[in-house]
Design a protein around this motif. Structure first.
Motif, PDB file in Angstrom:
ATOM      1  N   SER A 200       7.009 -63.372-145.448  1.00  0.00           N
ATOM      2  CA  SER A 200       6.089 -62.546-146.244  1.00  0.00           C
ATOM      3  C   SER A 200       6.617 -62.292-147.650  1.00  0.00           C
ATOM      4  O   SER A 200       5.856 -61.888-148.537  1.00  0.00           O
ATOM      5  N   ASN A 201       7.901 -62.533-147.875  1.00  0.00           N
ATOM      6  CA  ASN A 201       8.500 -62.345-149.196  1.00  0.00           C
ATOM      7  C   ASN A 201       8.527 -63.629-150.021  1.00  0.00           C
ATOM      8  O   ASN A 201       9.017 -63.626-151.156  1.00  0.00           O
ATOM      9  N   VAL A 202       8.026 -64.727-149.449  1.00  0.00           N
ATOM     10  CA  VAL A 202       7.984 -66.012-150.152  1.00  0.00           C
ATOM     11  C   VAL A 202       6.549 -66.235-150.638  1.00  0.00           C
ATOM     12  O   VAL A 202       5.613 -66.240-149.839  1.00  0.00           O
ATOM     13  N   LYS A 203       6.364 -66.414-151.917  1.00  0.00           N
ATOM     14  CA  LYS A 203       5.022 -66.443-152.502  1.00  0.00           C
ATOM     15  C   LYS A 203       4.267 -67.750-152.266  1.00  0.00           C
ATOM     16  O   LYS A 203       3.055 -67.760-152.096  1.00  0.00           O
ATOM     17  N   LEU A 204       4.964 -68.885-152.281  1.00  0.00           N
ATOM     18  CA  LEU A 204       4.296 -70.175-152.148  1.00  0.00           C
ATOM     19  C   LEU A 204       4.218 -70.604-150.689  1.00  0.00           C
ATOM     20  O   LEU A 204       5.141 -70.360-149.911  1.00  0.00           O
ATOM     21  N   SER A 205       3.108 -71.244-150.338  1.00  0.00           N
ATOM     22  CA  SER A 205       2.950 -71.686-148.943  1.00  0.00           C
ATOM     23  C   SER A 205       2.018 -72.878-148.883  1.00  0.00           C
ATOM     24  O   SER A 205       0.968 -72.889-149.530  1.00  0.00           O
ATOM     25  N   ARG A 206       2.428 -73.888-148.115  1.00  0.00           N
ATOM     26  CA  ARG A 206       1.551 -75.037-147.875  1.00  0.00           C
ATOM     27  C   ARG A 206       1.960 -75.674-146.563  1.00  0.00           C
ATOM     28  O   ARG A 206       3.071 -76.163-146.406  1.00  0.00           O
ATOM     29  N   TYR A 207       1.047 -75.654-145.617  1.00  0.00           N
ATOM     30  CA  TYR A 207       1.314 -76.253-144.311  1.00  0.00           C
ATOM     31  C   TYR A 207       1.163 -77.767-144.394  1.00  0.00           C
ATOM     32  O   TYR A 207       0.338 -78.285-145.161  1.00  0.00           O
ATOM     33  N   PRO A 208       1.946 -78.499-143.608  1.00  0.00           N
ATOM     34  CA  PRO A 208       1.836 -79.966-143.625  1.00  0.00           C
ATOM     35  C   PRO A 208       0.542 -80.433-142.978  1.00  0.00           C
ATOM     36  O   PRO A 208      -0.022 -79.766-142.121  1.00  0.00           O
ATOM     37  N   THR A 209       0.062 -81.596-143.416  1.00  0.00           N
ATOM     38  CA  THR A 209      -1.099 -82.237-142.800  1.00  0.00           C
ATOM     39  C   THR A 209      -0.694 -83.621-142.331  1.00  0.00           C
ATOM     40  O   THR A 209       0.378 -84.114-142.641  1.00  0.00           O
ATOM     41  N   GLU A 210      -1.583 -84.242-141.562  1.00  0.00           N
ATOM     42  CA  GLU A 210      -1.331 -85.633-141.185  1.00  0.00           C
ATOM     43  C   GLU A 210      -1.253 -86.460-142.458  1.00  0.00           C
ATOM     44  O   GLU A 210      -2.102 -86.361-143.344  1.00  0.00           O
ATOM     45  N   GLY A 211      -0.212 -87.270-142.572  1.00  0.00           N
ATOM     46  CA  GLY A 211      -0.016 -88.017-143.799  1.00  0.00           C
ATOM     47  C   GLY A 211       0.664 -87.193-144.862  1.00  0.00           C
ATOM     48  O   GLY A 211       0.864 -87.641-145.963  1.00  0.00           O
ATOM     49  N   SER A 212       1.007 -85.940-144.501  1.00  0.00           N
ATOM     50  CA  SER A 212       1.738 -84.996-145.360  1.00  0.00           C
ATOM     51  C   SER A 212       1.050 -84.724-146.694  1.00  0.00           C
ATOM     52  O   SER A 212       1.681 -84.400-147.675  1.00  0.00           O
ATOM     53  N   ASP A 213      -0.303 -84.889-146.751  1.00  0.00           N
ATOM     54  CA  ASP A 213      -1.016 -84.513-147.961  1.00  0.00           C
ATOM     55  C   ASP A 213      -2.443 -84.125-147.590  1.00  0.00           C
ATOM     56  O   ASP A 213      -2.825 -84.101-146.432  1.00  0.00           O
ATOM     57  N   LEU A 214      -3.254 -83.808-148.619  1.00  0.00           N
ATOM     58  CA  LEU A 214      -4.625 -83.366-148.391  1.00  0.00           C
ATOM     59  C   LEU A 214      -5.630 -84.513-148.413  1.00  0.00           C
ATOM     60  O   LEU A 214      -6.821 -84.289-148.397  1.00  0.00           O
ATOM     61  N   LYS A 215      -5.145 -85.759-148.437  1.00  0.00           N
ATOM     62  CA  LYS A 215      -6.066 -86.885-148.444  1.00  0.00           C
ATOM     63  C   LYS A 215      -6.765 -87.023-147.094  1.00  0.00           C
ATOM     64  O   LYS A 215      -7.826 -87.616-146.997  1.00  0.00           O
ATOM     65  N   THR A 216      -6.159 -86.527-146.045  1.00  0.00           N
ATOM     66  CA  THR A 216      -6.798 -86.540-144.735  1.00  0.00           C
ATOM     67  C   THR A 216      -7.814 -85.410-144.669  1.00  0.00           C
ATOM     68  O   THR A 216      -7.849 -84.538-145.518  1.00  0.00           O
ATOM     69  N   LEU A 217      -8.613 -85.394-143.636  1.00  0.00           N
ATOM     70  CA  LEU A 217      -9.662 -84.388-143.503  1.00  0.00           C
ATOM     71  C   LEU A 217      -9.177 -83.193-142.690  1.00  0.00           C
ATOM     72  O   LEU A 217      -9.845 -82.728-141.763  1.00  0.00           O
ATOM     73  N   PHE A 218      -7.969 -82.727-143.010  1.00  0.00           N
ATOM     74  CA  PHE A 218      -7.460 -81.489-142.443  1.00  0.00           C
ATOM     75  C   PHE A 218      -7.391 -81.516-140.909  1.00  0.00           C
ATOM     76  O   PHE A 218      -7.668 -80.527-140.239  1.00  0.00           O
TER      77      PHE A 218
END
Length: 449
Positions: A127-145
């Motif tokens: 909760s004290n870390v401001k940035l957050s991004r969960y991994p996706t398949e292919g490790s990016d947002l090019k997949t459909l989540f």
């Protein structure tokens, strides 16, 4: 006779050539309009495709990604949903705010939290870390989540655990830990924001809603210090002004590009994109089947891009004017009445503003109530009106998102209620709704003490 037949054939050929030329020009013009609209989106600084969205939300630097801590916490969670003494994770129900927690329930919650102490420590650290991004398949947002749903399921586990921590500590009079649990809940909800999509926006609302309900319980069960109340005000105000709704629209627009590309590459109709094909009218089924030969794929996508553009602008207009503008967009675009894909997708998106209005109402009511608590702590009594809180405890009385007037406030026999008139715009006197916030109810925040 033969000459007449030849002339007819030549005339027919000319007509066919003219129609073919018109068709090619029509398809070319549509495609150019789509490309021009995509270029316009990029010039505005927004992503137009999923690949661009991936770059728009860069990966946090190593060691600065809260999602890494959350995923580790999820892996350490120990659940036991069959426990009859536990609310949220078991089958028990929380007593009313004015009723003390049974000792058996408190013991059960304490044991559950002790088993999950390692996970809880990580939730608070994250909760004290401001940035957050969960991994996706292919490790990016090019997949459909695809991997998104798994993360949302795990996030709900953390949500329930932190709610139990808040409930137990507020019942034991430990306001510091109760406040910490609420702030950790809000941070957990915010951790989904790097996945700009309506499903992540919708998943964020129940977590924020749980934090609101936890605070209702906590303020009714224990007393907070002024610095704790100020910190909570800051946390809820930050969430309320974060504009997650606009981020979700940006993500939906980028994903629409992938759907358009896939429809172009399909050999047939738009059928694979229709969620409820069998529920469509016969006319809509025929239109969807002809999406490719009639060039409706481009026309549909262009209509959605123009809608998204206007919808995004309206989403940034303060409510209630923003609500009115978004509600009018659906009827403004006549094409949505004849293009099945756009019609179905836009219906989903135009249902969202009222959800955002309800969410803003709850968060503003919380912010106002925390100001009331600071006043009560300073003066030993409740204020007679919300204007009394200005300017020492509130810079101004927050506006009701649904009618633009100041939020309502009413003293009760025990405590008070701060409320919004809700979606129907009717003031029902702050009667607390049961089972959510249907359109015909006020949106309340009630404190009993």
């Amino acid at each position: 006779m033969r000459a007449k037949t030849s002339r007819c054939l030549r005339n027919l050929l000319v007509v066919v050539l003219i129609l073919s030329a018109l068709y090619v020009a029509y398809r070319y013009t549509l495609r150019r309009r789509v490309e021009a609209k995509l270029d316009e989106i990029r010039k505005q600084g927004y992503p137009a495709t999923l690949a661009e969205l991936d770059e728009w939300y860069p990966q946090p630097p190593p060691g600065e990604n809260a999602a890494d801590l959350y995923l580790k916490a999820f892996s350490l969670c120990v659940t036991n949903s069959a426990d009859e003494t536990l609310p949220f994770v078991g089958t028990a129900h929380i007593p009313s705010r004015s009723t003390p927690l049974p000792e058996e329930m408190k013991r059960g919650i304490a044991q559950y939290l002790e088993r999950n102490q390692a996970a809880l420590n990580l939730f608070h650290e994250a909760s004290n870390v401001k940035l957050s991004r969960y991994p996706t398949e292919g490790s990016d947002l090019k997949t459909l989540f695809v991997s998104l749903l798994d993360h949302l399921r795990l996030i709900r586990v953390g949500m329930r655990m932190l709610s139990l921590e808040c409930l137990l500590n507020s019942s034991n009079g430990d306001s510091d830990r109760a406040a910490g649990a609420i702030k950790a809940l809000l941070a957990l909800a915010e951790s989904t924001k790097a996945r700009p999509k309506l499903i992540t926006y919708l998943s964020e609302q129940p977590i924020q809603g749980m934090a609101v309900e936890d605070l209702e319980q906590a303020l009714s069960r224990t007393s907070f210090k002024d610095d704790q109340l100020k910190n909570l005000m800051g946390a809820f105000h930050e969430v309320e002004t974060a504009n997650a709704f606009s981020f979700a629209i940006i993500g939906e627009r980028a994903q629409a590009n992938t759907a358009w590309q896939e429809m172009l590459n399909e050999s047939g109709s738009a059928r694979k994109f229709m969620v409820d094909w069998d529920k469509l009218s016969n006319f809509d089924q025929i239109v969807a089947t002809l999406y490719r030969p009639l060039g409706l794929i481009d026309l549909d996508y262009l209509a959605r891009l123009e809608f998204f553009d206007e919808f995004l602008r309206a989403s940034k207009v303060p409510f209630p004017e923003g609500l009115k503008q978004m509600a009018s967009l659906k009827d403004k675009h006549a094409l949505f009445n004849v293009l099945p894909v756009a019609k179905q997708e836009v219906k989903t998106e135009t249902d969202m503003p009222n959800i955002e209005g309800r969410n803003q109402s709850r968060l503003r009511a919380v912010y106002t109530s925390l100001g009331i608590e600071r006043y009560r702590l300073s003066n030993g009594t409740l204020p007679d009106s919300l204007n009394t809180l200005v300017p020492r405890f509130l810079s101004e009385v927050p506006a009701d998102p649904f009618d633009g007037r100041p939020l309502r406030y009413k003293k009760l026999t025990r405590g008070y209620v701060v409320y919004s008139v809700g979606q129907d715009g009717k003031d029902d006197g702050g009667v607390e709704p049961r089972g959510g916030y249907p359109p015909g109810t006020d949106i309340t925040f009630t404190v009993e003490h």
